[in-house]
Structure formats: C-alpha cells, structure tokens
Design an enzyme around this catalytic site. Structure first.
Site, mmCIF file in Angstrom:
data_model
loop_
_atom_site.group_PDB
_atom_site.id
_atom_site.type_symbol
_atom_site.label_atom_id
_atom_site.label_comp_id
_atom_site.label_asym_id
_atom_site.label_seq_id
_atom_site.Cartn_x
_atom_site.Cartn_y
_atom_site.Cartn_z
ATOM 1 N N ARG A 53 -18.398 30.177 1.939
ATOM 2 C CA ARG A 53 -18.404 31.078 3.102
ATOM 3 C C ARG A 53 -18.296 32.553 2.719
ATOM 4 O O ARG A 53 -18.590 33.425 3.519
ATOM 5 C CB ARG A 53 -17.272 30.697 4.055
ATOM 6 C CG ARG A 53 -17.640 29.448 4.856
ATOM 7 C CD ARG A 53 -16.606 29.117 5.863
ATOM 8 N NE ARG A 53 -15.316 28.898 5.218
ATOM 9 C CZ ARG A 53 -14.262 28.393 5.835
ATOM 10 N NH1 ARG A 53 -14.322 28.085 7.100
ATOM 11 N NH2 ARG A 53 -13.131 28.208 5.197
ATOM 12 N N LYS A 99 -11.493 13.947 -4.822
ATOM 13 C CA LYS A 99 -10.242 13.486 -4.279
ATOM 14 C C LYS A 99 -9.469 14.673 -3.720
ATOM 15 O O LYS A 99 -9.754 15.798 -4.153
ATOM 16 C CB LYS A 99 -9.420 12.759 -5.345
ATOM 17 C CG LYS A 99 -8.920 13.689 -6.485
ATOM 18 C CD LYS A 99 -7.724 13.131 -7.165
ATOM 19 C CE LYS A 99 -6.452 13.702 -6.628
ATOM 20 N NZ LYS A 99 -5.899 14.847 -7.382
ATOM 21 N N HIS A 121 -11.694 11.880 -11.742
ATOM 22 C CA HIS A 121 -12.169 12.376 -13.041
ATOM 23 C C HIS A 121 -11.550 11.630 -14.225
ATOM 24 O O HIS A 121 -12.073 11.666 -15.321
ATOM 25 C CB HIS A 121 -11.994 13.895 -13.150
ATOM 26 C CG HIS A 121 -10.609 14.357 -13.445
ATOM 27 N ND1 HIS A 121 -9.651 14.501 -12.481
ATOM 28 C CD2 HIS A 121 -10.002 14.703 -14.602
ATOM 29 C CE1 HIS A 121 -8.532 14.937 -13.030
ATOM 30 N NE2 HIS A 121 -8.712 15.074 -14.326
ATOM 31 N N LYS A 132 -13.008 10.252 -18.506
ATOM 32 C CA LYS A 132 -12.413 10.628 -19.798
ATOM 33 C C LYS A 132 -12.858 9.630 -20.865
ATOM 34 O O LYS A 132 -12.871 8.423 -20.626
ATOM 35 C CB LYS A 132 -10.882 10.657 -19.700
ATOM 36 C CG LYS A 132 -10.368 11.841 -18.892
ATOM 37 C CD LYS A 132 -8.856 11.901 -18.927
ATOM 38 C CE LYS A 132 -8.321 12.913 -17.926
ATOM 39 N NZ LYS A 132 -8.284 14.281 -18.413
ATOM 40 N N GLU A 152 2.661 15.998 -17.462
ATOM 41 C CA GLU A 152 2.042 17.328 -17.554
ATOM 42 C C GLU A 152 3.137 18.351 -17.798
ATOM 43 O O GLU A 152 4.234 18.228 -17.233
ATOM 44 C CB GLU A 152 1.344 17.672 -16.239
ATOM 45 C CG GLU A 152 0.207 16.738 -15.892
ATOM 46 C CD GLU A 152 -0.539 17.232 -14.665
ATOM 47 O OE1 GLU A 152 -1.529 17.936 -14.824
ATOM 48 O OE2 GLU A 152 -0.088 16.923 -13.550
ATOM 49 N N ASP A 191 -1.013 12.828 -5.177
ATOM 50 C CA ASP A 191 -1.857 13.625 -6.077
ATOM 51 C C ASP A 191 -2.271 12.840 -7.324
ATOM 52 O O ASP A 191 -3.379 13.016 -7.817
ATOM 53 C CB ASP A 191 -1.079 14.891 -6.496
ATOM 54 C CG ASP A 191 -1.922 15.841 -7.346
ATOM 55 O OD1 ASP A 191 -3.050 16.147 -6.923
ATOM 56 O OD2 ASP A 191 -1.458 16.271 -8.415
ATOM 57 N N HIS A 250 -5.404 8.502 -10.081
ATOM 58 C CA HIS A 250 -5.510 8.396 -11.538
ATOM 59 C C HIS A 250 -4.706 7.230 -12.131
ATOM 60 O O HIS A 250 -5.222 6.439 -12.903
ATOM 61 C CB HIS A 250 -5.055 9.688 -12.213
ATOM 62 C CG HIS A 250 -5.750 10.916 -11.694
ATOM 63 N ND1 HIS A 250 -7.055 10.906 -11.276
ATOM 64 C CD2 HIS A 250 -5.326 12.202 -11.519
ATOM 65 C CE1 HIS A 250 -7.409 12.132 -10.880
ATOM 66 N NE2 HIS A 250 -6.371 12.920 -11.009
ATOM 67 N N LYS A 252 5.130 16.771 -13.088
ATOM 68 C CA LYS A 252 4.802 18.143 -13.471
ATOM 69 C C LYS A 252 5.991 18.705 -14.247
ATOM 70 O O LYS A 252 7.134 18.254 -14.078
ATOM 71 C CB LYS A 252 4.605 19.012 -12.219
ATOM 72 C CG LYS A 252 3.445 18.566 -11.331
ATOM 73 C CD LYS A 252 2.155 19.188 -11.769
ATOM 74 C CE LYS A 252 1.020 18.871 -10.824
ATOM 75 N NZ LYS A 252 -0.296 18.904 -11.478
HETATM 76 C C1 BG6 Z 1 -5.731 16.402 -10.650
HETATM 77 C C2 BG6 Z 1 -4.439 16.724 -9.943
HETATM 78 O O1 BG6 Z 1 -6.421 15.388 -9.981
HETATM 79 O O2 BG6 Z 1 -5.452 15.979 -11.983
HETATM 80 C C3 BG6 Z 1 -3.684 17.796 -10.702
HETATM 81 O O3 BG6 Z 1 -4.723 17.186 -8.637
HETATM 82 C C4 BG6 Z 1 -3.481 17.387 -12.147
HETATM 83 O O4 BG6 Z 1 -2.417 18.043 -10.087
HETATM 84 C C5 BG6 Z 1 -4.805 16.968 -12.773
HETATM 85 O O5 BG6 Z 1 -2.938 18.501 -12.848
HETATM 86 C C6 BG6 Z 1 -4.589 16.377 -14.152
HETATM 87 O O6 BG6 Z 1 -5.831 16.198 -14.782
HETATM 88 P P1 BG6 Z 1 -5.966 16.293 -16.361
HETATM 89 O O7 BG6 Z 1 -7.402 15.966 -16.610
HETATM 90 O O8 BG6 Z 1 -5.597 17.708 -16.744
HETATM 91 O O9 BG6 Z 1 -5.032 15.289 -16.920
#
Ligand code: BG6
Length: 489
Positions: free
Chosen positions: A50, A147, A177, A181, A215, A234, A239, A340
């Site tokens: 936008r 997602k 995603h 990997k 993370e 999340d 994942h 996190k």
């Molecule tokens: C995302 C989450 O889907 O995956 C994030 O929304 C997260 O919060 C991320 O940090 C982690 O992905 P990766 O590939 O860095 O492990």
C-alpha cells in the site's frame, strides 16, 4: 558443487512486498536463486503494497536486503536481477484495486504465476476474494500463504474456507519454512534411506524424544504480533509439531505430497489431549525477565513491549510433555521446548534409546545411545555410542559420537529454507507444504492445550534472559528421571 533442478520461467507477486518477511527472506531467496541461474531473465518479480513508493525507491530497499543477505553480491549481478523487479502500489483487499495495472506488468503467457501473501492473515480472505474477482485464480496460479493461518481452529477454518472458495486446494501452498530446512529434509532421508533405523524406531527401543528450538533473539521489532501470539501459537503449532510429525510418522508409500501429508496428519490426530487436572505437571509456560545476551544486558519481555503499563501474560517459553497414542509410540514421551532469549540458538531432535537390558559393565552404568539431529547451527547428525577408553587401568566406557557433520562433508552454502520452498512452489510440488486438514488438526491440539491452561490457571514462570529457561522445565524432566540434552554439539 550444488546441483539444481531447473524450474520453468515464472512470475511472482509478493503482497506485503515492503514488509519484513519480503525484505529479510523472500527477496534474498529469489536473488540467490537468480545468482545460481535458476531464475530466468524473463521472470517478473513484483512487490505489491500500500505504500506510495516509486519502482526506484523499492529497488533500493531490495538492494539493501539482498546485499546484506548475500556474500556473493556484485554490482553487475544486482543490476541484472534488479531489471526483473518492479513495484506496484495497491490495496489488494479492495474489489476496485487496479488489477489491470498488475496484469500489464506480468508476462502474458501460461507460465506459473506465484501469488505470495506475506501480509497479515487478517486480510487473506479479502485479498483472495478480490484476486478471484479479477480472474487471478486460473490453472497456472499458485497461492502461497504464510503462517500463522489463524489464531485458533475457528479462525483457521474461516481462512481456509474463504481462501478455498477462490483457489483449489492443490494450488494453495501453506508455508512452514522449517520444512524447507536442509536438515529437516535430511530427517526423511535418514529415516527412510537407511535400513538401520526403521527396526528400532519405536517404543521397543526408544526411551523418549526431545525436540528443542531455542532462540537467543528476542522480539526483533515484532512485539505487536508476538504479544498476541506467544510461543505456542508462534512456534509449537507449526514448526515443532511439523518436526514431531516427521520424526514420528509411518513411512509413506511414496514421496507424493498427499502420501506424506496423510502420514503426518495421522500423527497429529494421535497426539494425546491435555487434562486441566494434570496439565500443570506436563507443561511449563515461561516469560523472560532481564538478563544478559553474552556480555550485553537485555531487558525483560515486559520492558520490550511498546505499552509499558501492559502486564502481558504472553509466554515466551514453553516446555511440553506429550505422547502419540498409536501402536508404534504408545508410552514414549515426546518432550518439546522452545523459547526466546535463551542461552544460545540451537534446534535439535534427540532420540534417546533405552538403556542396555543388563549392566554387564558394572552398576555405575553408561549412558544410553542417543541420536542427535542438529537442525541449526552446525547442521549434522551424531549417533552417540559407547566405546572403551584405551588404557590398562580398568575398563572405562566413554560416550562418543559417530559424526555426520554437514560442514565437514559438504563444502556448500546452505540455501535458506525459502529458496527451496519457492522453487517447489513454481514446480507445483506440495509435499513440503501443509494441507488444510493438517493445519486444522494442529490448531485443534493447540486449542485443547490453551483451554487446559486457562482452566487450570497455568502459572507463568519467570526465567532470566540468556539462560536455559525456567527451572520448572528441568523439574518436568526430573520428575520422569530424565534430563534435557544440553551438551555442546
Ligand atoms: C518464525 C517465528 O516462524 O520462526 C519467529 O515467527 C522465529 O518468532 C522464527 O524467530 C525462527 O525461525 P528460524 O529459521 O530462525 O529458526
């Protein structure tokens, strides 16, 4: 040298093209595929958003992102790639959006057209309705949905129904995603291209499984989204459950997308439900307080939120003990954890085998075999075995790994997950994308967990940023006579 299976020329439109995902992941992924010769110079890459931006201003944004993400960026290559890139200002949710302008920028042939919705899921349905009215749902169109698909089962169903009214299921690519990997795909190869594991891949030989996605980063400017989601929505809903499915599913009949997805959904449907009376002993919710990242102080979760008065109860850490109620896995605990601001960034799956049945080497014993599949960083697989330490001073047993390190065996740049997944979208290969029923089944399990937490008034345990998470997570394992695998890889 890496080998690439060519893809036919295609066009791609990224809705939300100026957003974080587009800049950090999608544009660099396309740039890398271009550098490797997988993207044709006739392709059109169009960012749609936008914001009132000129093409030149957008190309500058894209340039910064790609330069930052690529070690082999050169001015000349960039100039070639930039000539494929364009920008249109559009509100894609509006029926009167200027779709003719978009059409005029695309190749007028039957090549695959990828429509990538990298926007908030709140506008997926409106965008799809508008795309449908403009005729952008033909046979050559592949729709990609990021997602999260919804925030619970009900909202996921509403999105799936709204989108499904416009696009056929086999043209919808729901991205997780993690499935792109390298090491996650290697999990399939490890399990199904080796005869060694299948006979012992069950309750007969496996004591338990741990899946960790830790993370060290915090919210990275995404606090509005994250505070509404939390770690369960999340990370676990998508994942970690996908990793669990690939670890636990039955061998599919073939790699056909529906064969693989059908096996995964059987695992999701067999996941044990939570009882509010026992959920406290099987799960831990945590939120980080101020601590350190290396030698740098970091503030608490609450202090990173924009609304300082806000007393958010959102979890930034979760540990879960679950079970898969089927013949293969009955009684084998699967422990999942993610958080996190933990001590380090590492994702791994640990398969811990049962101890030897008889203590032949004395009662001090030795650790059981473990298969550690490291997803990131230091990608690779280690099978920990016991061997005799050399020397005359008695019999000492040591646990050492058979080491299948990616770095030592393949001198490659690991393509980012999005590179692989985007090329699969063009090929129309749905195997690494989630089917509608899979997403809904995962939400149904998550809804049950969240409802059990609400009913049990599950406490929120604090943990210091830069550590392994709340003490209660260690206690969860300890109650079962087990411990989290924290060893350096
Ligand atoms: C995302 C989450 O889907 O995956 C994030 O929304 C997260 O919060 C991320 O940090 C982690 O992905 P990766 O590939 O860095 O492990």
């Amino acid at each position: 040298m890496a080998k690439f299976i060519p893809v036919e020329p295609f066009d791609i439109v990224i809705f939300g093209g100026t957003g974080d995902l587009s800049r950090r992941k999608l544009l660099p992924a396309l740039f890398h595929r271009f550098m490797d010769g997988q993207i044709d110079s006739s392709n059109r890459i169009i960012a749609a958003a936008r914001s009132d931006l000129t093409r030149e201003a957008f190309v500058d944004i894209a340039k910064d992102s790609c330069r930052e993400a690529s070690t082999s960026w050169t001015k000349d290559k960039w100039a070639e790639f930039a000539s494929l890139v364009d920008y249109i200002q559009i509100d894609a949710t509006k029926a009167d959006a200027d779709w003719d302008l978009l059409r005029s920028k695309l190749n007028q042939d039957e090549r695959p057209l990828v429509l990538y919705l990298a926007t908030t899921p709140l506008i997926y349905v409106a965008t799809c309705e508008s795309l449908g009215k403009a005729g952008f749902n033909g046979k050559n169109v592949r729709l990609v949905l990021e997602k999260p698909i919804g925030t619970d089962l009900e909202s996921a169903r509403a999105i799936n129904e709204g989108v499904g009214a416009v696009f056929a299921e086999n043209s919808i690519f729901r991205i997780d995603h993690y499935l792109g990997k390298e090491t996650v795909q290697n999990l399939l190869v490890l399990r199904f291209a080796n005869t060694l594991f299948e006979p012992i891949w069950s309750r007969n030989s496996i004591d338990h499984v741990q899946i960790t996605v830790a993370e060290n980063i915090g919210l990275e400017g995404r606090s509005d989204y994250y505070d509404r989601s939390g770690a369960v929505r999340d990370m676990i809903q998508n994942h970690l459950l996908q990793l669990l499915c690939l670890t636990a599913m039955e061998p599919p009949n073939s790699l056909d997308a529906d064969e693989v997805r059908t096996e995964k959904i059987k695992v999701l449907n067999a996941l044990k439900r939570f009882d509010p009376k026992t959920v406290k002993s099987q799960t831990v919710r945590g939120q980080y307080i101020a601590g350190m990242e290396g030698d740098k102080p970091v503030s608490s979760y609450l202090d990173t939120l924009s609304d300082q008065e806000h007393k958010s109860k959102t979890e930034t850490y979760v540990a879960i003990k679950t079970e898969i109620e089927n013949w293969r896995w009955a009684g084998v605990p699967f422990y999942l954890r993610t958080g996190k601001r933990m001590a380090s960034r590492h994702s791994e799956i640990v398969i811990q085998f049962k101890p030897t049945p008889h203590p032949l080497f004395g009662h001090t014993g030795h650790p059981p075999n473990r298969l550690v599949i490291r997803l990131q960083p230091d990608e690779g697989v280690r099978l920990f075995m016991q061997i005799k330490e050399p020397g005359p001073g008695g019999l000492h047993i040591k646990s050492l790994p058979l080491n299948l390190s990616y770095a030592e065996n393949f001198m490659l740049r690991y393509p980012d997950a999005y590179e692989r997944l985007l090329m699969d979208v063009v090929r129309g290969n749905l195997a690494l994308f989630m089917r509608r029923d899979e997403v809904e089944s995962a939400w149904s399990w998550v809804d049950n967990l969240l409802a059990a937490w609400a009913e049990a008034d599950q406490p929120l345990e604090p943990y210091v940023a830069g550590t392994q998470g709340p003490l209660q997570a260690a206690m969860l394992m300890d109650r079962d006579g087990r411990e989290w695998w924290e060893r350096e890889f």
